[in-house]
Design a protein around this motif. Structure first.
Motif, PDB file in Angstrom:
ATOM      1  N   HIS A   1       0.984  -1.065   0.118  1.00  0.00           N
ATOM      2  CA  HIS A   1       0.014  -0.400  -0.556  1.00  0.00           C
ATOM      3  C   HIS A   1       0.323   1.239  -0.224  1.00  0.00           C
ATOM      4  O   HIS A   1       0.238   2.230   0.199  1.00  0.00           O
ATOM      5  N   LEU A   2       1.794   1.004  -0.182  1.00  0.00           N
ATOM      6  CA  LEU A   2       2.952   1.644   0.489  1.00  0.00           C
ATOM      7  C   LEU A   2       2.992   3.137  -1.233  1.00  0.00           C
ATOM      8  O   LEU A   2       3.858   4.158  -1.916  1.00  0.00           O
ATOM      9  N   GLU A   3       2.941   1.802  -1.902  1.00  0.00           N
ATOM     10  CA  GLU A   3       3.194   2.199  -3.390  1.00  0.00           C
ATOM     11  C   GLU A   3       2.793   3.231  -4.613  1.00  0.00           C
ATOM     12  O   GLU A   3       3.561   4.121  -5.020  1.00  0.00           O
ATOM     13  N   PRO A   4       1.945   3.949  -3.943  1.00  0.00           N
ATOM     14  CA  PRO A   4       1.306   5.434  -4.468  1.00  0.00           C
ATOM     15  C   PRO A   4       2.022   6.175  -4.540  1.00  0.00           C
ATOM     16  O   PRO A   4       1.965   7.713  -4.301  1.00  0.00           O
ATOM     17  N   HIS A   5       2.725   5.920  -3.294  1.00  0.00           N
ATOM     18  CA  HIS A   5       3.743   7.594  -2.470  1.00  0.00           C
ATOM     19  C   HIS A   5       4.812   7.184  -3.062  1.00  0.00           C
ATOM     20  O   HIS A   5       5.434   8.545  -3.474  1.00  0.00           O
ATOM     21  N   LYS A   6       5.224   6.426  -4.401  1.00  0.00           N
ATOM     22  CA  LYS A   6       6.707   5.928  -4.912  1.00  0.00           C
ATOM     23  C   LYS A   6       6.539   6.806  -6.599  1.00  0.00           C
ATOM     24  O   LYS A   6       7.095   6.525  -6.949  1.00  0.00           O
ATOM     25  N   LYS A   7       4.861   6.315  -6.528  1.00  0.00           N
ATOM     26  CA  LYS A   7       4.205   7.020  -8.194  1.00  0.00           C
ATOM     27  C   LYS A   7       3.555   7.532  -8.254  1.00  0.00           C
ATOM     28  O   LYS A   7       4.024   8.379  -9.745  1.00  0.00           O
ATOM     29  N   VAL A   8       2.744   8.641  -7.409  1.00  0.00           N
ATOM     30  CA  VAL A   8       1.714   9.565  -7.568  1.00  0.00           C
ATOM     31  C   VAL A   8       2.745  11.219  -7.298  1.00  0.00           C
ATOM     32  O   VAL A   8       2.903  10.864  -6.320  1.00  0.00           O
ATOM     33  N   THR A   9       2.220  11.218  -8.537  1.00  0.00           N
ATOM     34  CA  THR A   9       3.648  12.700  -8.466  1.00  0.00           C
ATOM     35  C   THR A   9       3.198  13.691  -6.900  1.00  0.00           C
ATOM     36  O   THR A   9       4.542  14.045  -6.187  1.00  0.00           O
ATOM     37  N   ALA A  10       1.982  13.753  -6.914  1.00  0.00           N
ATOM     38  CA  ALA A  10       1.788  14.521  -5.408  1.00  0.00           C
ATOM     39  C   ALA A  10       2.195  13.732  -3.888  1.00  0.00           C
ATOM     40  O   ALA A  10       2.938  14.842  -3.616  1.00  0.00           O
ATOM     41  N   LEU A  11       1.935  12.995  -4.555  1.00  0.00           N
ATOM     42  CA  LEU A  11       2.358  11.681  -3.138  1.00  0.00           C
ATOM     43  C   LEU A  11       3.960  11.698  -2.472  1.00  0.00           C
ATOM     44  O   LEU A  11       3.888  11.041  -1.704  1.00  0.00           O
ATOM     45  N   LYS A  12       4.964  11.905  -4.008  1.00  0.00           N
ATOM     46  CA  LYS A  12       6.265  11.529  -3.371  1.00  0.00           C
ATOM     47  C   LYS A  12       6.452  12.449  -2.324  1.00  0.00           C
ATOM     48  O   LYS A  12       7.751  12.723  -1.933  1.00  0.00           O
TER      49      LYS A  12
END
Length: 263
Positions: free
Chosen positions: A128-139
């Protein structure tokens, strides 16, 4: 049929004030959406109550409530970016041990979290941490080691992560705090302050250890002095007894001589 994540893009979930993913999104009367903390701070620092985008002016400050629809849409977008839930089930099978933090999104909440996000107020397992690695805003979010008290890391006034430290007031502050009440204060990053405190603690530890060694040496010296004084006292007593014994012998000898002379 197109998936939810392909129909919507991450840009549709960004607040135009902080340029980050909506946090407690609210809709103002003109129809534009903002984070609740962002629009409240914007209106607090401006004379006129107006929309930051269209500049529409409001006769009185609107009452704000979280837009649950947008909030749910954001949550669904994040969920769709996480892919198949099969991995979540597998993650849930491995329960974390005592003192560890659970992933907030795994079924049953039993999978071990590997990171926590103060911006999202949530902890994530590897899947579930994957979006923080892929979504620009979450990075742009500041991920930290898993903690279970994320709400304590938020500014009570602005509902934003406490990412900096005010050395003037000796308190943790968020980005909005540094631009308002603490704008003229000595502000440093938490990393810098953490290193500074760590260095102080290390120096204090060295000083304490040196002080302890000094006290132990002093105790050793005192014990040595006590032992030496005890030996000297015993020697003095022994010599005094010898003198007293010789004196008694001399007195008895003189007494014998005196008696003979009288008779």
């Amino acid at each position: 049929m197109a998936s939810f994540s392909t129909v919507l893009s991450e840009d549709q979930f960004l607040c135009s004030v902080c340029l980050d993913v909506f946090k407690k999104p609210v809709t103002i009367p003109c129809g534009h959406n903002f984070c609740m903390a962002c629009i409240n701070e914007y209106w607090r620092t401006n004379v006129m109550c107006q929309c930051p985008l269209c500049k529409h002016k409001f006769p009185k400050r609107p009452e704000l409530k979280v837009n649950t629809f947008i909030s749910d849409m954001v949550a669904q977008f994040w969920g769709s970016a996480q892919g198949n839930d099969t991995n979540s089930l597998e993650q849930a099978a491995a329960k974390p041990g005592a003192g560890e933090v659970n992933c907030d999104f795994c079924i049953g909440g039993n999978a071990k979290a590997i990171k926590s996000c103060p911006d999202c107020q949530a902890s994530y397992c590897e899947t579930h941490l994957e979006p923080h690695k892929k979504v620009t805003a979450l990075k742009k979010h500041n991920l930290i080691n898993p903690v279970g008290n994320l709400e304590e890391r938020l500014c009570k006034r602005h509902d934003r992560p406490l990412e900096q430290f005010c050395k003037t007031d000796q308190t943790y502050v968020c980005q909005f705090c540094t631009e308002t009440d603490h704008n003229a204060h000595n502000i440093v990053s938490l990393v810098y302050e953490s290193r500074d405190i760590k260095a102080q603690l290390e120096n204090m530890d060295v000083e304490v250890k040196q002080m302890i060694q000094g006290r132990l040496q002093k105790v050793k010296e005192i014990k040595g002095t006590v032992q030496s004084n005890k030996r000297n006292a015993e020697k003095e007593i022994k010599e005094s007894l010898q003198v007293f014994t010789e004196l008694m012998r001399s007195i008895k000898s003189s007494q014998t001589v005196l008696i003979e002379v009288i008779h």
